[in-house]
Design an enzyme around this catalytic site. Structure first.
Site, PDB file in Angstrom:
ATOM      1  N   GLY A 196       3.158  -1.181   3.905  1.00 12.95           N
ATOM      2  CA  GLY A 196       2.980   1.158   3.986  1.00 12.95           C
ATOM      3  C   GLY A 196       4.006   0.885   3.625  1.00 12.95           C
ATOM      4  O   GLY A 196       4.936   0.509   2.296  1.00 12.95           O
TER       5      GLY A 196
ATOM      6  N   GLU B 170      -5.394  -4.732  10.395  1.00 15.55           N
ATOM      7  CA  GLU B 170      -3.864  -4.102  11.003  1.00 15.55           C
ATOM      8  C   GLU B 170      -4.649  -2.652  12.308  1.00 15.55           C
ATOM      9  O   GLU B 170      -4.778  -2.067  12.042  1.00 15.55           O
ATOM     10  CB  GLU B 170      -4.341  -3.151   9.527  1.00 15.55           C
ATOM     11  CG  GLU B 170      -3.734  -3.304   8.048  1.00 15.55           C
ATOM     12  CD  GLU B 170      -2.931  -2.045   7.347  1.00 15.55           C
ATOM     13  OE1 GLU B 170      -2.245  -2.640   7.275  1.00 15.55           O
ATOM     14  OE2 GLU B 170      -3.873  -0.922   7.855  1.00 15.55           O
TER      15      GLU B 170
ATOM     16  N   GLU C 257      -6.794   5.010   7.949  1.00 13.95           N
ATOM     17  CA  GLU C 257      -6.436   6.440   7.130  1.00 13.95           C
ATOM     18  C   GLU C 257      -7.808   7.072   7.022  1.00 13.95           C
ATOM     19  O   GLU C 257      -7.952   8.464   7.382  1.00 13.95           O
ATOM     20  CB  GLU C 257      -5.478   6.185   7.014  1.00 13.95           C
ATOM     21  CG  GLU C 257      -3.721   6.680   7.456  1.00 13.95           C
ATOM     22  CD  GLU C 257      -3.108   5.435   6.514  1.00 13.95           C
ATOM     23  OE1 GLU C 257      -2.799   5.152   5.456  1.00 13.95           O
ATOM     24  OE2 GLU C 257      -1.968   4.904   7.596  1.00 13.95           O
TER      25      GLU C 257
ATOM     26  N   SER D 286       3.849  -1.898  10.401  1.00 11.03           N
ATOM     27  CA  SER D 286       5.173  -1.982  10.534  1.00 11.03           C
ATOM     28  C   SER D 286       6.315  -2.904  10.231  1.00 11.03           C
ATOM     29  O   SER D 286       6.851  -3.309  11.494  1.00 11.03           O
ATOM     30  CB  SER D 286       5.458  -1.133  11.826  1.00 11.03           C
ATOM     31  OG  SER D 286       4.779  -0.158  12.084  1.00 11.03           O
TER      32      SER D 286
ATOM     33  N   HIS E  17      -9.693   0.870   5.347  1.00  8.05           N
ATOM     34  CA  HIS E  17      -8.764   1.456   5.738  1.00  8.05           C
ATOM     35  C   HIS E  17      -8.862   2.708   6.761  1.00  8.05           C
ATOM     36  O   HIS E  17      -9.058   3.691   7.178  1.00  8.05           O
ATOM     37  CB  HIS E  17      -7.351   2.264   4.852  1.00  8.05           C
ATOM     38  CG  HIS E  17      -5.344   2.199   5.456  1.00  8.05           C
ATOM     39  ND1 HIS E  17      -5.405   3.159   6.357  1.00  8.05           N
ATOM     40  CD2 HIS E  17      -4.503   1.046   4.972  1.00  8.05           C
ATOM     41  CE1 HIS E  17      -4.210   2.529   6.252  1.00  8.05           C
ATOM     42  NE2 HIS E  17      -3.825   1.186   5.685  1.00  8.05           N
TER      43      HIS E  17
ATOM     44  N   LYS F 177      -0.206   3.987   0.119  1.00  6.17           N
ATOM     45  CA  LYS F 177      -0.695   5.973   0.595  1.00  6.17           C
ATOM     46  C   LYS F 177      -0.633   6.758  -0.633  1.00  6.17           C
ATOM     47  O   LYS F 177       0.024   6.669  -1.331  1.00  6.17           O
ATOM     48  CB  LYS F 177      -0.068   5.844   2.165  1.00  6.17           C
ATOM     49  CG  LYS F 177      -0.376   4.138   2.540  1.00  6.17           C
ATOM     50  CD  LYS F 177       0.018   4.693   4.170  1.00  6.17           C
ATOM     51  CE  LYS F 177       0.089   3.161   4.810  1.00  6.17           C
ATOM     52  NZ  LYS F 177       0.484   3.720   6.134  1.00  6.17           N
TER      53      LYS F 177
ATOM     54  N   ASN G 122       0.804  -1.477  -0.177  1.00  4.41           N
ATOM     55  CA  ASN G 122       0.185  -0.167   0.180  1.00  4.41           C
ATOM     56  C   ASN G 122       1.128   1.010   0.537  1.00  4.41           C
ATOM     57  O   ASN G 122       1.658   1.560   0.897  1.00  4.41           O
ATOM     58  CB  ASN G 122      -0.770   0.415   0.961  1.00  4.41           C
ATOM     59  CG  ASN G 122      -1.710   1.125   0.966  1.00  4.41           C
ATOM     60  OD1 ASN G 122      -2.185   2.086   0.695  1.00  4.41           O
ATOM     61  ND2 ASN G 122      -2.269   1.527   2.940  1.00  4.41           N
TER      62      ASN G 122
ATOM     63  N   GLY H  99       2.757   2.639  10.621  1.00  2.00           N
ATOM     64  CA  GLY H  99       3.624   3.443  10.520  1.00  2.00           C
ATOM     65  C   GLY H  99       4.619   4.133  12.190  1.00  2.00           C
ATOM     66  O   GLY H  99       5.199   5.062  11.619  1.00  2.00           O
TER      67      GLY H  99
HETATM   68  P1  13P Z   1       3.076   0.568   7.992  1.00  8.66           P
HETATM   69  O1  13P Z   1       3.330  -0.702   6.381  1.00  8.66           O
HETATM   70  O2  13P Z   1       3.824   1.599   7.165  1.00  8.66           O
HETATM   71  O3  13P Z   1       3.104   0.567   8.700  1.00  8.66           O
HETATM   72  O4  13P Z   1       1.984   0.515   7.347  1.00  8.66           O
HETATM   73  C1  13P Z   1       0.432  -0.402   7.265  1.00  8.66           C
HETATM   74  C2  13P Z   1      -0.733   0.312   6.810  1.00  8.66           C
HETATM   75  O5  13P Z   1      -1.332   0.982   6.573  1.00  8.66           O
HETATM   76  C3  13P Z   1      -0.713  -0.583   5.107  1.00  8.66           C
HETATM   77  O6  13P Z   1      -2.008  -0.665   4.793  1.00  8.66           O
END
Ligand code: 13P
Length: 249
Positions: A232, A165, A95, A211, A93, A10, A8, A171
């Site tokens: 991510g 997640e 976010e 992460s 998601h 983002k 992903n 992150g």
């Molecule tokens: P990270 O791998 O950067 O923690 O993000 C995970 C994520 O939200 C993937 O959709």
């Protein structure tokens, strides 16, 4: 065990940057056993079609509108991404739920729209730190699944991937432990069994995200309770992502 490895992006990279990324990725994962998916921003999907069409890498979007078409300025429909060859779409998601106030009702509508247009859905669920600390994580995820999958037919679950997640792991560098992941994967399967059937619970694809990096991917992806990973930050590094995608788990 064959795993599903999803990147992903983002809101990162430009279409031009993605072009060279996709060229490298397509070449490097040629012999990989795992299923590999990248979800870049919408603006990159025509590049994805050009470079990844005909390769073994699937691609998808990070969102769609719940509506089919019409007066929805700035929105992108399921049909539009499907026309560009997208196979997958990430929905729910954290976010989008957090920053763009998408509630379960909207996520449910988006899932139905995606499925009606022949897309595979990567449905993200997961609790906040506060919910975890108040020991409500399992109930929270169960309710998300109930609400988000309301009215979905059992045969449609073949086109749904559940991504666990936990928000506190996204992150932050703080990944869930394998015991956390196994426990939640069991809860998710139990809930699918309750809502659908034991067969559906057995067959549902569950991935973990939060992460994942070069230091922990082997341990996480070797966990037999999950079928793959949603990555991510680390997916932006084509060398790291291809390394993870090529591994045998
Ligand atoms: P990270 O791998 O950067 O923690 O993000 C995970 C994520 O939200 C993937 O959709």
């Amino acid at each position: 065990m064959k795993k599903l490895i999803i990147g992903n992006f983002k809101m990162n990279t430009t279409p031009s940057e993605f072009k060279s990324y996709a060229m490298t990725l397509a070449t490097k994962v040629k012999g990989a056993k795992n299923t590999v998916v990248v979800c870049p921003p919408f603006t990159h999907l025509s590049v994805a079609r050009e470079i990844l069409g005909g390769s073994k890498v699937f691609y998808g979007a990070q969102n769609i509108s719940a509506e089919e078409n019409g007066a929805f300025t700035g929105e992108i429909s399921a049909k539009m991404i499907k026309d560009l060859g997208a196979t997958y779409v990430i929905l729910g998601h954290s976010e989008r739920r957090g920053q763009f106030k998408e509630n379960d009702k909207l996520v449910n509508k988006k899932i139905k729209t995606a499925l009606a247009n022949g897309l595979k859905v990567i449905l993200c669920v997961g609790e906040s730190l506060q919910t975890r600390e108040s020991k409500q994580a399992q109930n929270f995820v169960r309710k998300q699944l109930d609400d988000d999958l309301k009215g979905i037919y059992e045969n449609e679950l073949e086109s749904v991937v559940i991504a666990y997640e936990p928000i506190w792991a996204i992150g932050t560098g703080k990944t869930a432990t394998n015991s956390d992941i196994t426990k939640m994967a069991e809860i998710i399967r139990k809930e699918i069994e309750l809502q659908f059937s034991p067969k559906a619970a057995q067959n549902i694809t569950i991935v973990y995200g939060g992460s994942i990096g070069l230091k922990n991917y082997k341990k996480i992806l070797s966990n037999a309770a999950i079928n793959g990973a949603l990555i991510g930050g680390t997916s932006l590094d084509v060398d790291a992502f291809t390394l993870i995608a090529r591994e045998n788990y």
